[in-house]
Motif scaffolding. Structure first.
Motif, PDB file in Angstrom:
ATOM      1  N   ALA A  18       0.831  -1.202   0.000  1.00  0.00           N
ATOM      2  CA  ALA A  18       0.000   0.000   0.000  1.00  0.00           C
ATOM      3  C   ALA A  18       0.862   1.248   0.000  1.00  0.00           C
ATOM      4  N   ALA A  21       1.941   1.844  -3.434  1.00  0.00           N
ATOM      5  CA  ALA A  21       0.830   2.374  -4.228  1.00  0.00           C
ATOM      6  C   ALA A  21       0.443   3.781  -3.789  1.00  0.00           C
ATOM      7  N   ILE A  22       0.429   4.000  -2.451  1.00  0.00           N
ATOM      8  CA  ILE A  22      -0.030   5.284  -1.927  1.00  0.00           C
ATOM      9  C   ILE A  22       1.144   6.243  -1.867  1.00  0.00           C
ATOM     10  N   ASN A  26      -0.955   8.901  -5.964  1.00  0.00           N
ATOM     11  CA  ASN A  26      -2.292   9.059  -5.397  1.00  0.00           C
ATOM     12  C   ASN A  26      -2.530  10.463  -4.868  1.00  0.00           C
ATOM     13  N   SER A 224      -0.451   4.406  -9.976  1.00  0.00           N
ATOM     14  CA  SER A 224      -0.686   4.476  -8.536  1.00  0.00           C
ATOM     15  C   SER A 224      -0.533   3.110  -7.871  1.00  0.00           C
ATOM     16  N   LEU A 225      -0.811   2.023  -8.610  1.00  0.00           N
ATOM     17  CA  LEU A 225      -0.625   0.683  -8.054  1.00  0.00           C
ATOM     18  C   LEU A 225       0.774   0.124  -8.331  1.00  0.00           C
ATOM     19  N   SER A 226       1.633   0.950  -8.930  1.00  0.00           N
ATOM     20  CA  SER A 226       3.018   0.556  -9.227  1.00  0.00           C
ATOM     21  C   SER A 226       3.079  -0.691 -10.104  1.00  0.00           C
ATOM     22  N   VAL A 252      -4.942  -4.716  -1.196  1.00  0.00           N
ATOM     23  CA  VAL A 252      -4.044  -3.665  -1.694  1.00  0.00           C
ATOM     24  C   VAL A 252      -4.789  -2.738  -2.643  1.00  0.00           C
ATOM     25  N   THR A 253      -5.598  -3.296  -3.550  1.00  0.00           N
ATOM     26  CA  THR A 253      -6.349  -2.476  -4.504  1.00  0.00           C
ATOM     27  C   THR A 253      -7.353  -1.580  -3.804  1.00  0.00           C
ATOM     28  N   ASP A 256      -5.428   1.157  -1.858  1.00  0.00           N
ATOM     29  CA  ASP A 256      -4.859   2.135  -2.789  1.00  0.00           C
ATOM     30  C   ASP A 256      -5.921   3.051  -3.375  1.00  0.00           C
ATOM     31  N   SER A 257      -6.997   2.465  -3.902  1.00  0.00           N
ATOM     32  CA  SER A 257      -8.058   3.274  -4.512  1.00  0.00           C
ATOM     33  C   SER A 257      -8.749   4.154  -3.473  1.00  0.00           C
ATOM     34  N   SER A 329       6.807   5.108  -1.654  1.00  0.00           N
ATOM     35  CA  SER A 329       6.767   4.667  -3.054  1.00  0.00           C
ATOM     36  C   SER A 329       8.163   4.524  -3.650  1.00  0.00           C
TER      37      SER A 329
END
Length: 449
Positions: A18, A21-22, A26, A224-226, A252-253, A256-257, A329
């Motif tokens: 996360a 991704a974050i 994001n 954003s999700l790498s 994780v999705t 992240d979203s 990240s």
């Protein structure tokens, strides 16, 4: 492979994944893309892309990584079924490493800006006006110094390894990030002007949905999700065999979203609050004043409107938030070339990390010296085009090249009953046909204008 490090817990992996991704994708990229692409219409398309295309691609990376317990190049070679697919796997893996390194090269520049703006309120509180001026001026010396400082921090964390580096700092920084984000949203939404921004962010204008918006949403979801560059493949390689991959991928999705959406609740309303205090948000034709500097044009105006020390403290909290997001990240992106170098060439982790960090810092310097020509070009090449294409190729590897029985056997290690679940009834077909076709169709349509 027995001595290869692993995440020590499921929570550690989720925080690290996360955290990857974050990041600025994001908290900086998503709200900026939203404001540039029709507000709520972009948000809606982004969520569709995240769950319909990005999640299946994420699962492909996690499964390949956990199976191979290796870097992206070795992993794709391992699941190849002949000389041609092995050569393709080598090329895809190496290109993913290059793209990850290029992303980090522009990412380190933007993260350096965040670091400089984080230090600015501290300089003001200490009465250091000259230092404050230098920190907020977009000079080459400031940009180079901040970028090098950020890269040094990233290199230091990665050199510590998986459990003592990536996992340790992700689990420490992520709760702080979330707390700061919520506190700032509460403050901004209390301002009267924020309501206009909320309308733009939450009420979609479906007429704004076009091929360009869809491509941007797809690129944003993968960025954003790498995805596509091997980051999640590498993180998957550090998971234990008992990990339930479909469940972890969903978590994780969703995280992240969700954070992307929450970040939009901060940034988009803040734009309209800052506009009320004199910041220029839109051009004469009504388009957004876009570009990487937008956040530094808008938010300082908002902070300066606050009385006395309060504005400095809010600015400090916000850019601390952005700096933390940058670090969580960047460490995942640097791990991609470091994993390849240590495993393929036997170089120690500290040495490999320093050498690769120097190379990426040199690329960042080149971009800074030719900023107008290179920055947007590198961003577009990597995030809009390369990541979705690489994601499609990884889906092809899982759907067409890797034998279905071997794929099922790998997933069953963490979920013995997966064969009877809705995931297995849908995902293999989806990742084999739907994902590659939709990703490539969107890409081709963008090239045709």
């Amino acid at each position: 492979m027995a001595s290869r490090e692993q995440f020590s817990s499921k929570t550690g992996f989720i925080m690290a994944a996360a955290g990857s991704a974050i990041g600025l994708g994001n908290i900086w990229g998503f709200p900026t893309q939203t404001a540039s692409n029709g507000g709520a219409a972009f948000v809606l398309v982004y969520f569709v892309m995240a769950f319909c295309l990005a999640y299946p691609a994420l699962m492909a990376e996690l499964i390949i990584g956990r199976h191979a317990c290796a870097n992206a190049v070795t992993a794709l070679q391992l699941i190849s079924n002949g000389p041609r697919t092995r050569a393709l796997g080598t090329g895809v893996g190496l290109y993913g490493v290059v793209v990850a390194s290029l992303i980090l090269s522009f990412y380190a520049i933007v993260a350096g800006w965040m670091l400089a703006f984080f230090l600015d309120p501290i300089a003001k509180l200490l009465g250091q006006a000259e230092i404050s001026q230098w920190l907020t001026d977009s000079s080459l010396s400031r940009n180079l110094t901040a970028m090098i400082a950020f890269m040094a921090l990233t290199v230091w964390i990665i050199s510590q390894g998986i459990t003592n580096g990536i996992e340790k700092w992700s689990t420490r920084l992520m709760p702080v990030l979330l707390a700061l984000l919520v506190l700032l949203i509460i403050y901004v939404l209390r301002q009267p002007e924020a309501q206009e921004g909320l309308k733009v962010y939450l009420l979609p204008d479906f007429d704004r949905i076009d091929p360009s918006l869809i491509l941007n949403a797809l690129g944003q979801a993968f960025f954003s999700l790498s995805l596509g560059v091997g980051t999640m493949l590498i993180y998957g390689s550090y998971l234990s065999r008992e990990s339930n991959l479909p469940r972890l991928g969903v978590m994780v999705t969703v995280v992240d979203s969700g954070i992307a959406f929450i970040a939009g609740l901060l940034i988009v309303p803040a734009m309209y609050v800052a506009q009320a205090y004199g910041a220029v948000i839109f051009n004469e034709d009504g388009s957004l004043v876009a570009g990487p500097q937008l956040i530094f044009q808008v938010l300082p105006t908002l902070f300066h409107s606050m009385e006395g020390v309060i504005g400095l403290l809010v600015a400090l909290a916000f850019f601390l938030l952005m700096s933390i997001a940058s670090v969580t990240s960047s460490i995942s992106m640097l791990e991609v070339p470091v994993a390849l170098t240590t495993e393929k060439y036997g170089i120690s982790r500290p040495k490999a990390t320093i050498l690769i960090g120097i190379v990426i810092a040199a690329i960042s310097t080149l971009i800074l010296l030719n900023f107008d020509q290179l920055f947007d070009a590198v961003v577009t090449l990597t995030t809009v085009y390369s990541q979705p294409l690489l994601g499609a190729l990884l889906c092809i590897f899982v759907g067409w090249i890797w034998h279905r029985d071997n794929l099922l056997e790998e997933i069953k290690k963490g979920d013995p009953n997966v064969e009877s679940t809705l995931f297995w009834k849908i995902w293999p077909f989806y990742v084999r046909f739907v994902c590659p076709v939709l990703i490539l169709a969107t890409f081709v349509q963008s090239l045709m204008g």
